[in-house]
Enzyme design. Structure first.
Site, PDB file in Angstrom:
ATOM      1  N   SER A  23      -5.388   1.744  -7.923  1.00  0.00           N
ATOM      2  CA  SER A  23      -4.159   1.152  -8.462  1.00  0.00           C
ATOM      3  C   SER A  23      -3.045   1.237  -7.431  1.00  0.00           C
ATOM      4  O   SER A  23      -3.181   1.890  -6.389  1.00  0.00           O
ATOM      5  CB  SER A  23      -3.728   1.878  -9.746  1.00  0.00           C
ATOM      6  OG  SER A  23      -3.435   3.244  -9.467  1.00  0.00           O
ATOM      7  N   ASP A  44     -11.372   6.743  -5.497  1.00  0.00           N
ATOM      8  CA  ASP A  44     -10.335   7.174  -6.438  1.00  0.00           C
ATOM      9  C   ASP A  44     -10.934   8.179  -7.406  1.00  0.00           C
ATOM     10  O   ASP A  44     -12.149   8.190  -7.665  1.00  0.00           O
ATOM     11  CB  ASP A  44      -9.786   5.979  -7.221  1.00  0.00           C
ATOM     12  CG  ASP A  44      -8.395   6.236  -7.785  1.00  0.00           C
ATOM     13  OD1 ASP A  44      -7.425   5.719  -7.208  1.00  0.00           O
ATOM     14  OD2 ASP A  44      -8.288   6.969  -8.791  1.00  0.00           O
ATOM     15  N   ASP A  70     -12.543  12.942  -6.076  1.00  0.00           N
ATOM     16  CA  ASP A  70     -11.488  13.877  -6.463  1.00  0.00           C
ATOM     17  C   ASP A  70     -11.035  14.573  -5.189  1.00  0.00           C
ATOM     18  O   ASP A  70     -11.752  15.420  -4.650  1.00  0.00           O
ATOM     19  CB  ASP A  70     -12.030  14.884  -7.480  1.00  0.00           C
ATOM     20  CG  ASP A  70     -11.004  15.929  -7.895  1.00  0.00           C
ATOM     21  OD1 ASP A  70      -9.882  15.924  -7.348  1.00  0.00           O
ATOM     22  OD2 ASP A  70     -11.338  16.766  -8.756  1.00  0.00           O
ATOM     23  N   ASN A  97      -3.968   8.008   0.948  1.00  0.00           N
ATOM     24  CA  ASN A  97      -2.990   7.444   0.013  1.00  0.00           C
ATOM     25  C   ASN A  97      -2.934   8.158  -1.334  1.00  0.00           C
ATOM     26  O   ASN A  97      -1.927   8.069  -2.030  1.00  0.00           O
ATOM     27  CB  ASN A  97      -3.317   5.958  -0.213  1.00  0.00           C
ATOM     28  CG  ASN A  97      -2.499   5.351  -1.322  1.00  0.00           C
ATOM     29  OD1 ASN A  97      -1.334   5.000  -1.148  1.00  0.00           O
ATOM     30  ND2 ASN A  97      -3.115   5.222  -2.502  1.00  0.00           N
ATOM     31  N   TYR A 163       6.809  18.305  -5.026  1.00  0.00           N
ATOM     32  CA  TYR A 163       6.432  17.017  -4.446  1.00  0.00           C
ATOM     33  C   TYR A 163       7.088  16.826  -3.075  1.00  0.00           C
ATOM     34  O   TYR A 163       6.432  16.449  -2.100  1.00  0.00           O
ATOM     35  CB  TYR A 163       6.846  15.904  -5.402  1.00  0.00           C
ATOM     36  CG  TYR A 163       6.458  14.503  -4.995  1.00  0.00           C
ATOM     37  CD1 TYR A 163       5.230  13.973  -5.374  1.00  0.00           C
ATOM     38  CD2 TYR A 163       7.336  13.693  -4.268  1.00  0.00           C
ATOM     39  CE1 TYR A 163       4.880  12.676  -5.029  1.00  0.00           C
ATOM     40  CE2 TYR A 163       6.991  12.408  -3.917  1.00  0.00           C
ATOM     41  CZ  TYR A 163       5.762  11.899  -4.304  1.00  0.00           C
ATOM     42  OH  TYR A 163       5.419  10.610  -3.957  1.00  0.00           O
ATOM     43  N   LYS A 167       5.199  16.424   0.535  1.00  0.00           N
ATOM     44  CA  LYS A 167       5.366  15.215   1.332  1.00  0.00           C
ATOM     45  C   LYS A 167       5.998  15.517   2.686  1.00  0.00           C
ATOM     46  O   LYS A 167       5.663  14.874   3.693  1.00  0.00           O
ATOM     47  CB  LYS A 167       6.217  14.201   0.564  1.00  0.00           C
ATOM     48  CG  LYS A 167       5.525  13.615  -0.661  1.00  0.00           C
ATOM     49  CD  LYS A 167       4.248  12.869  -0.299  1.00  0.00           C
ATOM     50  CE  LYS A 167       3.707  12.060  -1.474  1.00  0.00           C
ATOM     51  NZ  LYS A 167       2.485  11.298  -1.131  1.00  0.00           N
TER      52      LYS A 167
END
Length: 259
Positions: A23, A44, A70, A97, A163, A167
């Site tokens: 997605s 995915d 996973d 990604n 997060y 990142k």
């Protein structure tokens, strides 16, 4: 006379592994690579979603196969990467990604769990995928790694520290690996998407997105997954051979605006 241009912009036949490709930006990235003639491994956690994307691409005449992956499972990373390389006869490009969201206030009871999940999926998995792919990338004529981070690595939001920290780690990992792998001709770059219309931002009301985009971005709108994917794919062209260690915001000018 020597040709003015000698570097190829063709990805035809390139072998690509994309994580989180069921997605959003991953799906768009898989589609753009496939449209350029690459063989694409659509991986995915959502096995059915990955299969649906691969089926969609093959129905359109492209080359794609699906794998359940996973990325929080190191053994699965090693197994799937090896299976992809075997199925495709090698590997040229890795796109890290796969992602999750990770909002939590620093004093919330669930903070440690959110922190652990973010680091596992958003950062640790990326280095494990690089390590799994490296033997195959070393055999490629044009090896490319693109890590997906976020503008949250460059300017954070309150209650988003797990997060943001993960990142930011991706940007550091990218630069360090670019230096380490540069002598082998392996380029490592990082994309930092800004406000993009994906499942992760679907909870935001459209009018609130419009208000935010007008106030914060130079282009005054949210971006589309394909707009990120096109930049990601551009970094992987054979011609993009002298760009490495870059951290590139794809954010509609979010980071460029002071107010």
């Amino acid at each position: 006379m020597t040709a003015i241009t000698q570097l190829s912009r063709s990805l035809k036949g390139s072998r690509v592994l994309v994580t989180g490709a069921a997605s959003g930006m991953g799906r768009a990235t898989a589609a753009v690579f496939a449209s350029e003639g690459a063989q694409v491994a659509v991986t995915d956690y959502d096995a059915d979603g990955a299969r649906a994307v691969a089926d969609e691409l093959t129905a359109a005449g492209h080359q794609a196969q699906a794998w359940h992956l996973d990325v929080s499972d190191p053994a699965a990373i090693r197994q799937v990467t090896a299976e992809v390389a075997k199925a495709f006869g090698g590997l040229d490009i890795l796109i890290n990604n796969a992602g999750i969201s990770g909002f939590s206030a620093i004093d919330d009871d669930q903070y440690d769990a959110v922190w652990s999940s973010c680091l596992a999926v958003l950062l640790t998995a990326q280095q494990q995928l690089v390590r799994a792919a490296l033997p195959f990338l070393r055999q490629s004529a044009h090896p490319r790694i693109v890590n997906i981070a976020s503008t949250e690595a460059l300017g954070a939001t309150a209650q988003n520290s797990p997060y943001a920290a993960a990142k930011a780690g991706v940007t550091g990992l990218t630069r360090a690996l670019a230096v380490e792998l540069g002598p082998e001709g392996i380029t490592v770059n990082c994309i930092c998407p800004g406000p993009i219309d994906t499942a992760m931002t679907a909870f935001v009301e459209p009018e609130h997105k419009q208000i935010f985009a007008r106030r914060r971005t130079a282009l005054r709108r949210y971006g589309s997954p394909e707009e990120v994917a096109q930049i990601t794919v551009s970094l992987c062209l054979p011609a993009s051979s002298y760009l490495t260690g870059a951290v590139i915001p794809v954010d509609g000018g979010l980071m460029a605006r002071n107010a």
